[in-house]
Design an enzyme around this catalytic site. Structure first.
Site, PDB file in Angstrom:
ATOM      1  N   PRO A   8       0.726  -1.378  -0.174  1.00 13.79           N
ATOM      2  CA  PRO A   8      -0.038  -0.456   0.008  1.00 13.79           C
ATOM      3  C   PRO A   8       0.824   1.700  -0.050  1.00 13.79           C
ATOM      4  O   PRO A   8       1.203   0.952   1.551  1.00 13.79           O
ATOM      5  CB  PRO A   8      -0.748  -0.221   1.122  1.00 13.79           C
ATOM      6  CG  PRO A   8      -0.201  -0.569   2.045  1.00 13.79           C
ATOM      7  CD  PRO A   8       0.636  -2.006   1.480  1.00 13.79           C
ATOM      8  N   ASP A 184       6.015   2.023   2.020  1.00 18.18           N
ATOM      9  CA  ASP A 184       4.807   0.680   1.870  1.00 18.18           C
ATOM     10  C   ASP A 184       4.780   1.252   3.244  1.00 18.18           C
ATOM     11  O   ASP A 184       4.612   1.510   3.928  1.00 18.18           O
ATOM     12  CB  ASP A 184       5.563   0.041   1.902  1.00 18.18           C
ATOM     13  CG  ASP A 184       5.292  -1.574   2.355  1.00 18.18           C
ATOM     14  OD1 ASP A 184       3.589  -1.562   2.675  1.00 18.18           O
ATOM     15  OD2 ASP A 184       5.649  -2.517   2.012  1.00 18.18           O
ATOM     16  N   HIS A 185       2.851   1.495   3.632  1.00 20.54           N
ATOM     17  CA  HIS A 185       2.098   1.768   4.963  1.00 20.54           C
ATOM     18  C   HIS A 185       1.817   0.431   5.931  1.00 20.54           C
ATOM     19  O   HIS A 185       1.978   0.743   6.941  1.00 20.54           O
ATOM     20  CB  HIS A 185       0.794   2.114   4.908  1.00 20.54           C
ATOM     21  CG  HIS A 185       0.634   3.441   5.286  1.00 20.54           C
ATOM     22  ND1 HIS A 185       1.106   3.796   6.705  1.00 20.54           N
ATOM     23  CD2 HIS A 185      -0.178   4.308   4.973  1.00 20.54           C
ATOM     24  CE1 HIS A 185       0.195   4.273   7.126  1.00 20.54           C
ATOM     25  NE2 HIS A 185      -0.372   5.462   6.117  1.00 20.54           N
ATOM     26  N   ARG A 186       2.704  -0.261   5.227  1.00 22.37           N
ATOM     27  CA  ARG A 186       3.290  -1.837   6.305  1.00 22.37           C
ATOM     28  C   ARG A 186       3.689  -1.830   7.107  1.00 22.37           C
ATOM     29  O   ARG A 186       3.569  -2.024   8.494  1.00 22.37           O
ATOM     30  CB  ARG A 186       2.943  -3.124   4.842  1.00 22.37           C
ATOM     31  CG  ARG A 186       1.531  -3.106   4.822  1.00 22.37           C
ATOM     32  CD  ARG A 186       2.114  -4.486   3.432  1.00 22.37           C
ATOM     33  NE  ARG A 186       3.242  -4.666   2.736  1.00 22.37           N
ATOM     34  CZ  ARG A 186       3.635  -5.538   2.136  1.00 22.37           C
ATOM     35  NH1 ARG A 186       2.741  -6.577   1.703  1.00 22.37           N
ATOM     36  NH2 ARG A 186       4.159  -5.028   0.826  1.00 22.37           N
TER      37      ARG A 186
END
Length: 212
Positions: A8, A184-186
């Site tokens: 994401p 990467d939002h993770r």
């Protein structure tokens, strides 16, 4: 496709004043021209140095996401995107945080020439922990880059442009550059990405710290 479908992406953009950076680059290149092995330092070499230093100060960005956990990288290996006729390749400048600016410039030139001649070794384009993609030389104002897995972030660098800005109540023209971090939002949250970009901006706007 894998990167866009599984990571994401989110984006953070900053505008960086490059007047002091240009002055430092000129001084470095005047010195480097007299070196036994002359080399010309590019703006991108200085950006790589700033990114490497920022990653050592904010190591939470120097990570990879692996299924259900975050892997902290111990080394700072910066991928530098190189455009070839047949496509894009990302040779890796290893241990960039431990290299001086002239060393970074020499290694970046070696990797770029090897890429264009098709002579890159497997270790030259593997193991990156963060990537810098610069399209400034193509008069691109700004853009967003796709993260290079398994890395968690990539910095997209636009062109340096004379821009009217307000300084102490007066309109003056300053050279400015837009940079956009894709993250990467993770693995990285918005505040962490913003802190990292703030540090890159600080290092490039007060660049004397890059040589200390």
């Amino acid at each position: 496709s894998q990167s866009m479908q599984t990571a994401p992406h989110f984006y953070v953009t900053s505008v960086i004043d490059t007047d002091k950076l240009a002055a430092l680059r000129q001084q470095i290149n005047e010195y480097a021209a007299t070196d036994p092995s002359p080399i010309k330092v590019s703006f991108n070499d200085l950006i790589v140095k700033a990114v490497a230093r920022a990653l050592t100060r904010i190591p939470q960005v120097n990570v990879s996401f692996a299924e259900d956990r975050i892997l902290q990288k111990k080394q700072v290996h910066i991928g530098v995107a190189v455009a070839l006729e047949q496509g894009l390749i990302v040779p890796v400048l290893r241990n960039a945080d431990q290299r001086g600016i002239l060393d970074i410039a020499r290694e970046a030139r070696r990797l770029s020439e090897a890429a264009r001649e098709g002579k890159l070794r497997p270790e030259d384009f593997s193991g990156g922990t963060f990537t810098v993609s610069n399209l400034g030389m193509f008069d691109v104002d700004s853009f967003t880059a796709v993260i290079n897995p398994p890395e968690s972030a990539i910095l997209a660098v636009g062109s340096i442009t004379p821009t009217p800005v307000v300084v102490e109540g007066q309109v003056v023209v300053r050279n400015r550059m837009k940079v956009t971090l894709s993250a990467d939002h993770r693995a990285i949250d918005g505040a962490m990405a913003a802190r990292f970009l703030q540090e890159v901006k600080r290092l490039l706007e007060e660049p004397f710290g890059l040589i200390l």
